[in-house]
Design an enzyme around this catalytic site. Sequence first.
Site, PDB file in Angstrom:
ATOM      1  N   LYS A  28     -75.602 -58.048 -89.024  1.00  0.00           N
ATOM      2  CA  LYS A  28     -74.218 -57.692 -89.399  1.00  0.00           C
ATOM      3  C   LYS A  28     -73.578 -58.867 -90.130  1.00  0.00           C
ATOM      4  O   LYS A  28     -74.094 -59.982 -90.102  1.00  0.00           O
ATOM      5  CB  LYS A  28     -73.427 -57.321 -88.147  1.00  0.00           C
ATOM      6  N   TYR A  88     -54.168 -84.117-101.028  1.00  0.00           N
ATOM      7  CA  TYR A  88     -52.886 -83.481-100.686  1.00  0.00           C
ATOM      8  C   TYR A  88     -52.297 -84.087 -99.425  1.00  0.00           C
ATOM      9  O   TYR A  88     -53.025 -84.324 -98.448  1.00  0.00           O
ATOM     10  CB  TYR A  88     -53.090 -81.987-100.446  1.00  0.00           C
TER      11      TYR A  88
HETATM   12  C1  LIG Z   1     -73.606 -55.943 -79.496  1.00  0.00           C
HETATM   13  C2  LIG Z   1     -74.226 -57.189 -80.030  1.00  0.00           C
HETATM   14  N1  LIG Z   1     -75.525 -57.426 -79.788  1.00  0.00           N
HETATM   15  C3  LIG Z   1     -76.131 -58.552 -80.243  1.00  0.00           C
HETATM   16  C4  LIG Z   1     -75.422 -59.498 -80.959  1.00  0.00           C
HETATM   17  C5  LIG Z   1     -76.118 -60.763 -81.405  1.00  0.00           C
HETATM   18  O1  LIG Z   1     -75.569 -61.862 -80.723  1.00  0.00           O
HETATM   19  P1  LIG Z   1     -76.031 -63.360 -80.989  1.00  0.00           P
HETATM   20  O2  LIG Z   1     -75.691 -63.655 -82.410  1.00  0.00           O
HETATM   21  O3  LIG Z   1     -75.236 -64.166 -80.042  1.00  0.00           O
HETATM   22  O4  LIG Z   1     -77.490 -63.418 -80.748  1.00  0.00           O
HETATM   23  C6  LIG Z   1     -74.081 -59.287 -81.223  1.00  0.00           C
HETATM   24  C7  LIG Z   1     -73.322 -60.291 -81.968  1.00  0.00           C
HETATM   25  O5  LIG Z   1     -72.205 -60.627 -81.715  1.00  0.00           O
HETATM   26  C8  LIG Z   1     -73.454 -58.098 -80.745  1.00  0.00           C
HETATM   27  O6  LIG Z   1     -72.165 -57.853 -80.972  1.00  0.00           O
END
Ligand SMILES: Cc1ncc(COP(=O)(O)O)c(C=O)c1O
Length: 364
Positions: free
Chosen positions: A37, A259
Amino acid sequence: MSFISAATAIIDLDALCSNYRLLADKAAPAEASAVVKANAYGLGATMVAKTLAEREGCRWFFVATIAEGIEVRSVLPDAHIGVFYGANHAEDAAAIAEHGLIPVLNSLEQVSVWREHAATLGKSHKAIVQVDTGMTRAGMSLEDAAQLAQDASLLAGIEVAYFMSHLACAEMLHHPLNAKQAARFKQLEALFPNAKFSFSNSSGIFLGKGFHKDLVRPGMALYGLNPTPDERNPMRVVVTVQAPVLQQRILTEDECVGYGATFKASKGARLAVVGIGYADGLLRSLSNRGKAYINGYTVPIAGIVSMDLTVLDVSSVPEGVIKDGDMAELIGTHLEADKVAETAGTIGYELFTSITSRVKRVYK
Ligand SMILES: Cc1ncc(COP(=O)(O)O)c(C=O)c1O
């Protein structure tokens, strides 16, 4: 046209694959998916997903939104792609089905949207059901899950690939919420004795076999962040962010830098102006606190990080060692992402997802 005088993120795909292998080996016989994601935490979702699928045989991917799922689908026609947001409207369900994505159903309402969509097509549809075991974020309650277990008609036309839950404190080995969530997860397993389950994120994989279940869902550790913050980082560095020295100057009298004139530099100080700023994702909170690494030397950021430019105090570097056009590392092997994030008052996840589209991604 080839040019290098801009901030660049170098993504080491061998390190990515080696991190995947380490996590998959640790979790085996559970299967390892990849959470891609937010553009694979800023690294580039299509490149990351394709690489893990083709080189490591990764079959399951997770994204947050339908649009992200469609992007991954464009390079992986056969992968299983789970969409954490699920479907709240018939239109969402139709788009998910059209692209062969798998919704994570987070509530009885989302279950009914997906069930109704399956009914219109007259065939069974895969889904994942998320149950909240103590994070108190996405997912239905155990009571709602019990309703699904008792009334088979609620899941009519839905093939549940996994029941999943998400850990809130997995990076803290001894946090009591881990045991509490594990106990609730056992209740979930008891409701669906023939089902498959998914529980662990990156850090969860390091909590022990009892947390692995059938499918693990690592994200951050794939990208080199430390899943065990109290111990040495077992992962390889994947991301290096570097920026070119655009110009150098030697002060002929005492001056203030940048700045707000927050950094006082004395006559004779040597400064290097580098082409990276907060519009590239170099967090402004690193102003007067962060560091860069250049040609063997670690040097401080002098003054406020501005939109496109950051000044380094290179007075400690022998004269002539730095040439205009040389690259300074802001994140990488010498400046660990987790540490840079800590200095900036944030976490590695935010550091990586803040790297903007202006920064060229180079895959090696
Ligand atoms: C439902 C879910 N599963 C897995 C993950 C992966 O987590 P991580 O990046 O801590 O391994 C996330 C990330 O936030 C998540 O929201």
